[in-house]
Write a protein that holds these residues in place. Structure first.
Motif, short mmCIF file in Angstrom:
data_model
loop_
_atom_site.label_atom_id
_atom_site.label_comp_id
_atom_site.label_asym_id
_atom_site.label_seq_id
_atom_site.Cartn_x
_atom_site.Cartn_y
_atom_site.Cartn_z
N SER A 75 -0.39 -5.65 3.41
CA SER A 75 -0.23 -4.03 3.56
C SER A 75 -0.33 -3.41 4.63
O SER A 75 0.44 -4.10 5.12
CB SER A 75 -2.37 -3.66 3.30
OG SER A 75 -2.98 -4.16 4.72
N TYR B 121 -7.29 5.05 3.47
CA TYR B 121 -6.51 4.01 2.84
C TYR B 121 -5.75 3.18 4.03
O TYR B 121 -5.81 1.88 4.78
CB TYR B 121 -7.12 3.08 1.56
CG TYR B 121 -6.82 1.55 2.45
CD1 TYR B 121 -7.75 0.05 2.41
CD2 TYR B 121 -5.28 1.28 1.50
CE1 TYR B 121 -7.17 -0.87 2.31
CE2 TYR B 121 -4.40 -0.50 1.66
CZ TYR B 121 -5.80 -1.01 2.52
OH TYR B 121 -4.98 -2.28 2.40
N ALA C 144 -5.74 -4.34 -2.72
CA ALA C 144 -7.37 -4.10 -3.20
C ALA C 144 -7.79 -5.96 -2.48
O ALA C 144 -8.24 -6.41 -1.53
CB ALA C 144 -8.49 -3.74 -3.83
N LEU D 72 -12.21 1.16 1.14
CA LEU D 72 -11.28 2.03 0.76
C LEU D 72 -10.74 1.68 -0.36
O LEU D 72 -10.61 2.67 -1.33
CB LEU D 72 -10.93 3.11 2.28
CG LEU D 72 -11.91 3.86 2.86
CD1 LEU D 72 -10.67 4.37 3.48
CD2 LEU D 72 -12.50 4.92 2.10
N ALA D 73 -10.20 0.90 -0.21
CA ALA D 73 -9.46 0.71 -1.47
C ALA D 73 -9.40 0.05 -2.31
O ALA D 73 -9.49 0.84 -3.87
CB ALA D 73 -8.74 -1.19 -0.72
N SER E 249 -10.84 -2.05 3.32
CA SER E 249 -10.79 -2.62 2.73
C SER E 249 -11.39 -1.88 1.45
O SER E 249 -11.52 -2.09 0.07
CB SER E 249 -11.63 -4.28 2.06
OG SER E 249 -11.35 -4.49 1.33
N ASP F 39 0.90 -1.12 -0.15
CA ASP F 39 -0.09 -0.45 -0.02
C ASP F 39 1.18 1.12 -0.41
O ASP F 39 0.77 2.26 -0.84
CB ASP F 39 -1.04 -0.18 1.11
CG ASP F 39 -0.47 -0.16 2.45
OD1 ASP F 39 0.83 -0.75 2.72
OD2 ASP F 39 -0.79 -0.08 3.31
N TRP G 56 -6.81 7.24 -1.23
CA TRP G 56 -6.05 5.76 -0.88
C TRP G 56 -5.22 6.54 0.00
O TRP G 56 -4.93 4.91 1.08
CB TRP G 56 -4.78 5.82 -2.34
CG TRP G 56 -4.10 4.79 -1.94
CD1 TRP G 56 -3.07 4.92 -1.59
CD2 TRP G 56 -4.60 3.34 -1.84
NE1 TRP G 56 -2.47 3.49 -1.56
CE2 TRP G 56 -2.90 2.80 -1.55
CE3 TRP G 56 -5.41 2.96 -2.43
CZ2 TRP G 56 -3.20 0.88 -1.51
CZ3 TRP G 56 -5.19 0.90 -2.25
CH2 TRP G 56 -4.29 0.48 -2.80
N ASP H 291 -6.69 1.23 6.75
CA ASP H 291 -6.64 -0.10 6.02
C ASP H 291 -7.73 -1.13 6.12
O ASP H 291 -8.66 -1.88 6.39
CB ASP H 291 -5.81 -0.84 7.33
CG ASP H 291 -5.51 -2.66 6.17
OD1 ASP H 291 -5.19 -2.38 5.60
OD2 ASP H 291 -5.58 -3.71 7.39
#
Length: 151
Positions: free
Chosen positions: A151, A61, A145, A69-70, A67, A2, A58, A65
């Motif tokens: 991540s 995210y 994602a 948002l990813a 998911s 990420d 991003w 963390d």
């Protein structure tokens, strides 16, 4: 992964800012109104706004963390990529005609530069780097994602 995606996204954005600045400095909007720019302002600014919004998502995210948002960031990148390909397809003929138009403008004398598209002045290395980094960003965001690579 990420953080790697974040870094590539930021570097890609810096290249995009440079290209946008070059287009604006060379009178891209004014030339579009006169029919000499091949990059439609709505496409260019839509590309910019969606990419910036995706970058903000991003960053959120990376911090949370979450998911969802990813996947939202990836979803925003898809139209960004489509608009980028549209602009690339419209820029290539301008780049190819660069030598011919440049020679004709020089022969025409002062003031002829206003008939040349603003995007003609884009440095090829910046365009290529921006595109390659954009593809890398898209792939890294998708892999993240999907949960591949952690991540």
């Amino acid at each position: 992964m990420d953080i790697t995606a974040l870094i590539t996204w930021v570097v890609t954005a810096l290249g995009g800012f440079y290209l946008l600045g070059a287009w604006l400095r060379r009178g891209g909007i004014r030339r579009q109104q006169h029919g000499t720019s091949r990059l439609p302002a709505p496409v260019l600014f839509g590309h910019f706004v969606l990419a910036a919004a995706g970058l903000v998502v991003w960053i959120l995210y990376v911090v949370t963390d979450a998911s969802a948002l990813a996947w939202t960031a990836f979803g925003l990148l898809l139209p960004v990529a489509l608009l980028g390909f549209v602009m690339l397809a419209r820029w290539i003929p301008v780049h190819r005609a660069h030598a011919t138009v440049g020679a004709a403008a020089a022969a025409a004398g002062p003031g002829a530069e206003g008939t040349v598209p603003a995007e003609r002045h884009f440095p090829v290395p910046v365009v290529v780097a921006h595109g390659l980094l954009a593809v890398a960003t898209l792939v890294l965001v998708l892999l993240t994602a999907l949960g591949i690579g952690g991540s």
